[in-house]
Design an enzyme around this catalytic site. Structure first.
Site, PDB file in Angstrom:
ATOM      1  N   PRO A 131       0.775  -1.247   0.000  1.00 16.63           N
ATOM      2  CA  PRO A 131       0.000   0.000   0.000  1.00 16.63           C
ATOM      3  C   PRO A 131       0.807   1.298   0.000  1.00 16.63           C
ATOM      4  O   PRO A 131       0.790   2.067   0.962  1.00 16.63           O
ATOM      5  CB  PRO A 131      -0.842  -0.136   1.270  1.00 16.63           C
ATOM      6  CG  PRO A 131       0.020  -0.952   2.184  1.00 16.63           C
ATOM      7  CD  PRO A 131       0.719  -1.933   1.290  1.00 16.63           C
ATOM      8  N   CYS A 132       1.457   1.587  -1.111  1.00 19.93           N
ATOM      9  CA  CYS A 132       2.211   2.828  -1.232  1.00 19.93           C
ATOM     10  C   CYS A 132       1.295   4.050  -1.205  1.00 19.93           C
ATOM     11  O   CYS A 132       1.747   5.157  -0.913  1.00 19.93           O
ATOM     12  CB  CYS A 132       3.078   2.815  -2.485  1.00 19.93           C
ATOM     13  SG  CYS A 132       2.226   2.374  -3.997  1.00 19.93           S
TER      14      CYS A 132
END
Length: 171
Positions: A131-132
């Site tokens: 989850p950047c």
């Protein structure tokens, strides 16, 4: 993704953030691409492997708000430093954000390493799953997302995180 994984299998799926191309090789998910063309990517085989089908199911559950953690075999390709950053991304909980500087500190890096962390974050070949989108600027603003800031904001809203734009809309 930096390079086309030769011999990878792919599957295209619709999502609230556009068509996603899922790429797998040797039983692991190796990439997720935004704005997938319906005819596929040269160098990939269009076939629904078990990992691709499971990734599609889990991503669908995520977009419906029913999944907070992914349970998929992953094999992102990158440098040792990028791998460290991506491993740290996987530990950022659903519905929260962190900063590039906080990730750098978590990794035991010197002050000023937030730019290097940001570059590794931008090279993440598995957006959404790693989850950047949960990494924001030091002042809480949305910065740098390979899929565009609109997608980043949508993903954060899906997780119940108010963005600065959401706050501005209140006033």
């Amino acid at each position: 993704m930096p390079a086309d994984p030769v011999g990878a299998s792919s599957l295209v799926m619709p999502s609230p953030i556009g068509r996603l191309e899922l790429l797998a090789r040797d039983g692991a998910l190796v990439g997720i691409r935004f704005d997938a063309a319906s005819d596929g990517t040269p160098g990939t085989r269009r076939e629904g492997t078990d990992v691709l089908r499971e990734a599609r199911i889990q991503l669908g559950e995520y977009f419906e708000g029913r999944r907070r953690v992914f349970d998929l075999p992953l094999r992102p390709v990158g440098t040792a430093f990028q791998q460290r950053v991506w491993t740290a991304l996987a530990d950022v909980p659903w519905g929260t954000t962190t900063t590039y500087g906080a990730l750098a500190r978590l990794l035991g890096l010197p002050a000023g390493a937030s730019r290097a962390v940001g570059a590794a974050n931008g090279a993440n070949p598995l957006p959404v799953v790693l989850p950047c989108h949960r990494v924001v600027g030091s002042d809480g603003t949305l910065t740098g997302y390979a899929g565009g800031l609109e997608r980043k904001a949508l993903l954060l809203r899906l997780e119940g995180v108010a963005t600065a734009a959401d706050q501005d809309a209140l006033f």
